[in-house]
Design a protein around this motif. Structure first.
Motif, PDB file in Angstrom:
ATOM      1  N   UNK A 243       0.806  -1.111  -0.170  1.00 13.83           N
ATOM      2  CA  UNK A 243      -0.265  -0.168   0.194  1.00 13.83           C
ATOM      3  C   UNK A 243       0.885   1.261   0.085  1.00 13.83           C
ATOM      4  N   UNK A 244       0.695   2.160  -0.918  1.00  8.32           N
ATOM      5  CA  UNK A 244       1.485   3.321  -0.937  1.00  8.32           C
ATOM      6  C   UNK A 244       0.478   4.646  -0.969  1.00  8.32           C
ATOM      7  N   UNK A 245       0.801   5.695  -0.279  1.00  4.34           N
ATOM      8  CA  UNK A 245       0.007   6.923  -0.129  1.00  4.34           C
ATOM      9  C   UNK A 245       0.310   8.101  -1.161  1.00  4.34           C
ATOM     10  N   UNK A 246      -0.229   8.698  -2.063  1.00  7.47           N
ATOM     11  CA  UNK A 246       0.363   9.721  -2.821  1.00  7.47           C
ATOM     12  C   UNK A 246      -0.338  10.853  -2.540  1.00  7.47           C
TER      13      UNK A 246
ATOM     14  N   UNK B 106       2.639   8.747   7.310  1.00  8.88           N
ATOM     15  CA  UNK B 106       3.954   7.855   7.375  1.00  8.88           C
ATOM     16  C   UNK B 106       4.949   7.982   8.775  1.00  8.88           C
ATOM     17  N   UNK B 107       4.747   9.249   9.189  1.00  9.26           N
ATOM     18  CA  UNK B 107       5.449   9.241  10.666  1.00  9.26           C
ATOM     19  C   UNK B 107       4.754   8.422  11.722  1.00  9.26           C
ATOM     20  N   UNK B 108       3.311   8.588  11.547  1.00  8.24           N
ATOM     21  CA  UNK B 108       2.687   7.956  12.622  1.00  8.24           C
ATOM     22  C   UNK B 108       2.444   6.379  12.443  1.00  8.24           C
ATOM     23  N   UNK B 109       2.422   5.822  11.101  1.00 14.33           N
ATOM     24  CA  UNK B 109       2.074   4.525  10.963  1.00 14.33           C
ATOM     25  C   UNK B 109       2.905   3.983   9.986  1.00 14.33           C
ATOM     26  N   UNK B 110       4.194   4.160  10.037  1.00 15.19           N
ATOM     27  CA  UNK B 110       5.184   3.633   9.042  1.00 15.19           C
ATOM     28  C   UNK B 110       5.111   2.171   8.594  1.00 15.19           C
ATOM     29  N   UNK B 111       4.556   1.351   9.771  1.00 21.39           N
ATOM     30  CA  UNK B 111       4.743  -0.297   9.541  1.00 21.39           C
ATOM     31  C   UNK B 111       3.279  -0.460   8.553  1.00 21.39           C
TER      32      UNK B 111
END
Length: 257
Positions: free
Chosen positions: A129-132, A145-150
């Motif tokens: 899963x990627x977020x743009x 991404x800082x809070x839920x990197x995994x």
């Protein structure tokens, strides 16, 4: 007679192969209606066999209509991601009355809703899963991404918010949201002629240079046109005139993971 029969069999084989191939690449439109994610539907564009999932977050006031309409290049060129085997999810605001201001983009409610979408996707397939995040959407992507990197495989910051002197945006730059280190793969996508005051290329380049990430890449562009507002979808900020190339380059980066 034998040769004719052989030719017919060969033609039939290729025709059936074409039908099967066409079916596997048939683009499908659907939507999620889940109150934990939003009162608005989450619009999905996908195909039968995918390589990855991509959550798209637009800038400005965010996605706040019930039909998933947007002039953002991520929405207009969604099919190009899907044709490359990437399922696309358009992340909406909480409801049609809510605007995605800078503070709201890092609110517990919004990031929680985004996490619900990530969990939903994880439950229906095991693909990365990627977020743009486009423009202001980079704030959501970076903060998540800082809070839920995994929970994700990487983020794409497209025309993101960087160092600026705007009273509204200066505390939401990638330098402050992400800092100098992140635990997920990161792609920075930016136009060198971006004239939006909060997304200047020189600061995007500086941020990228200082950033420490498992893997990082920079896609920078010089072509295209600028016919609309400097911070709008139809200008260098929105990759006007080169949208297809940008979408394909992003898809290539995702598929290399």
């Amino acid at each position: 007679m034998i040769n004719n029969q052989k030719n017919i069999l060969i033609c039939t084989f290729f025709f059936l192969s074409f039908l099967l191939s066409s079916k596997s690449f048939a683009i499908e439109q659907s939507k999620i209606e889940n109150k934990k994610i939003s009162d608005l539907p989450v619009f999905i564009t996908s195909i039968e066999n995918i390589n990855a999932n991509l959550i798209g977050i637009i800038g400005g006031k965010g996605m706040k209509n019930e039909i998933g309409k947007s002039k953002n290049f991520l929405k207009r060129y969604t099919d190009n991601f899907v044709e490359k085997g990437i399922a696309f999810y358009l992340f909406p605001n909480a409801n049609s009355d809510t605007k995605a201001s800078y503070p709201r983009r890092i609110s517990e409610d919004r990031i929680g809703r985004l996490n619900e979408l990530v969990k939903y996707i994880s439950n229906i397939n095991d693909k990365p899963i990627f977020i743009i995040g486009f423009s202001r959407g980079a704030v959501d992507a970076g903060f998540y991404a800082k809070k839920y990197p995994d929970n994700i495989s990487g983020i794409i910051l497209a025309s993101g918010i960087y160092k600026n002197d705007s009273n509204k945006a200066k505390n939401f730059s990638m330098e402050k949201i992400i800092g100098k280190k992140i635990k997920v793969d990161t792609l920075v996508v930016h136009h060198e002629k971006d004239l939006c005051r909060v997304t200047k290329y020189k600061y995007a380049k500086s941020f990228f240079k200082k950033l420490k990430a498992p893997k990082k890449s920079l896609l920078n562009y010089t072509g295209g046109t600028g016919t609309g507002r400097e911070c709008g979808p139809y200008h260098h900020h929105g990759f006007e005139g080169i949208e297809l190339k940008v979408a394909n380059d992003i898809a290539e980066w995702i598929n290399q993971k």
